[in-house]
Write an enzyme that holds these catalytic residues in place. Structure first.
Site, PDB file in Angstrom:
ATOM      1  CE  LYS A 146      -0.170   2.832   2.330  1.00  0.00           C
ATOM      2  NZ  LYS A 146       0.195   1.620   1.586  1.00  0.00           N
ATOM      3  CD  GLN A 148       2.034   0.464  -1.422  1.00  0.00           C
ATOM      4  OE1 GLN A 148       2.093   1.069  -0.350  1.00  0.00           O
ATOM      5  NE2 GLN A 148       0.880   0.081  -1.951  1.00  0.00           N
ATOM      6  CG  ASP A 172       0.003  -3.772   4.811  1.00  0.00           C
ATOM      7  OD1 ASP A 172      -0.893  -2.940   5.045  1.00  0.00           O
ATOM      8  OD2 ASP A 172       0.697  -3.767   3.785  1.00  0.00           O
TER       9      ASP A 172
END
Ligand code: NDP
Length: 300
Positions: free
Chosen positions: A54, A98, A121
Site C-alpha cells: 500500500k 490494518q 476503508d
C-alpha cells in the site's frame, strides 16, 4: 461458451493512472498533496506485506504515505491516541488501521474512532449508515473495485439479478448494498442458505466472497452470467512440487469459465482493485476535505 476474462490487474493500473492524474492536478492547481496514513499493530506477516505494498503504490501515484508501526502489545489508549493525532493532522486525508488487530484491542472501537471523512476503508459505522441509505460515503475498497469492474463490463446493472455469496461487513454486506443502489435485485447467501445451487443459478451477477476454495462449480452458473470472484485461498499444489501452494478463488475457475459470460481470475482479478480503490478513496477524501469537485468514476 468461454467467458471473457475481466483483467483486474490491467483495470487497477488504469484506476491508479486516473488517481495519479488527479493527484497532479491537486498539487499543481491547489498546492495540495493527498496523504494516506496506515497504522499497523504487531508483526502479522500478511499484514506487513499488505502495508508495504500500500505504501509503495501510494508513493507511486504521487501521494504522501505515512506509516505508523506499533508494537503488538500496544495498549488501546495508545492506539486511540495515534488515531486521534492523525484525525487532527491536515496533511492526512485518509487513515487505514490494518486489520486484524491483536486480540486485546477492540477493532470496532478503534475503527469508529477514525474521523469518518478520513475512513478510506469505509468501515466506520457512519459510512456504513450513509451507504445503507444511499448517501455519499466512503465505500469499502473491495466491493467498490468489484462494482467498478461490473459497471465497466456490463454498463447499467439495473434490473439484473445479483447473488452475493457471503455476508461479512467488509465484503458481502457492502457489496449487496452497492448492487442494490445500482438497482439490481439482490440476494445475499450465507452458510445457512438452503438450495444454494438454485439460488446461484438465478443470478445474472455472482459475487463470491466466502473464503472456501473453489466452492462454486460451473453447473451452478447461469449461462452468460458475470462472475466476480473475491475469494483468496491458498491450497496445496503438489503438481508444482513438494510443499508448493497456489492461490485460488471461491469459484472453480475452469468449470465456471466454460459457462459464464465473464469472470475475474484469481490472482489478478479483484485483488489488485482493492489497493487501487484505497488510493481512489484517498483522493476522494482529499477533494471533499478541501471543498473540491470529486474525481469522476472513482467513487460509487
Ligand atoms: P468472512 O469469513 O468474514 O465471511 C465469509 C462469508 O461466507 C460468511 O458470511 C459465511 O456465512 C459465508 N459462508 C461460509 N461458508 C459458506 C458456505 N458453505 N455457503 C455459503 N456461504 C458460506 O470472509 P470475508 O468476507 O472477509 O472474505 C471472503 C473471501 O474474500 C476470503 O477468501 C477473503 O480472503 C477474500 N477477500 C479478498 C479481498 C480482496 O482484496 N480480493 C479482500 C477481502 C477478502 P455465515 O455468515 O453464515 O458464517
Amino acid at each position: 461458451m468461454t467467458a471473457t476474462v475481466i483483467d483486474g490487474k490491467a483495470f487497477a493500473a488504469k484506476v491508479r493512472e486516473q488517481v495519479a492524474v488527479h493527484v497532479t492536478t491537486l498539487k499543481d492547481k491547489h498546492g495540495i498533496t493527498p496523504g494516506l496514513a496506515v497504522v499497523l499493530v504487531g508483526e502479522d506477516p500478511a499484514s506487513q506485506v499488505y502495508v508495504r505494498s500500500k505504501g509503495k503504490m501510494t508513493v507511486e501515484v504521487g501521494m504522501n504515505s505515512y506509516e505508523h508501526k506499533l508494537d503488538a502489545d500496544t495498549s488501546e489508549a495508545d492506539l486511540l491516541a495515534v488515531v486521534d493525532k492523525l484525525n487532527k493532522d491536515p496533511a492526512v486525508h485518509g487513515i487505514l488501521v490494518q486489520l486484524p488487530l491483536p486480540k486485546h484491542l477492540d477493532s470496532d472501537l478503534v475503527i469508529n474512532s477514525i474521523d469518518p471523512a478520513k475512513d478510506v476503508d469505509g468501515f466506520h459505522i457512519s459510512n456504513v449508515g450513509l451507504l445503507g441509505t444511499g448517501q455519499k460515503s466512503m465505500v469499502p475498497c473491495t466491493p467498490l473495485g468489484s462494482l467498478m469492474m461490473l459497471r465497466d463490463h456490463l454498463g447499467s446493472l439495473s434490473g439484473l439479478n445479483a447473488v452475493v455469496l457471503g455476508r461479512s461487513n467488509i465484503v458481502g454486506k457492502p457489496m449487496a448494498q452497492l448492487l442494490l443502489n445500482d438497482s439490481c435485485t439482490v440476494t445475499i447467501a450465507h452458510s445457512r442458505t438452503k438450495d444454494l445451487a438454485d439460488v446461484v443459478r438465478r443470478a445474472d451477477i455472482v459475487v463470491a466472497a466466502v473464503g472456501r476454495p473453489q466452492m462454486v462449480p460451473g453447473d451452478w452458473i447461469k449461462p452468460g452470467a458475470t462472475v466476480i470472484d473475491v475469494g483468496i485461498n491458498r491450497i496445496d499444489a503438489p503438481d508444482l512440487g513438494e510443499g508448493k501452494t497456489r492461490l485460488v478463488g471461491d469459484v472453480d475457475y475452469a468449470s465456471c469459465a466454460e459457462v459464464a459470460g465473464a469472470i475475474t481470475p484469481v490472482p489478478g482479478g479483484v485483488g489488485p482493485m482493492t489497493i487501487a480503490c484505497l488510493l481512489a478513496n484517498t483522493v476522494t477524501a482529499c477533494c471533499r476535505a478541501n471543498g473540491l469537485a470529486e474525481p469522476e468514476g472513482l467513487t460509487a
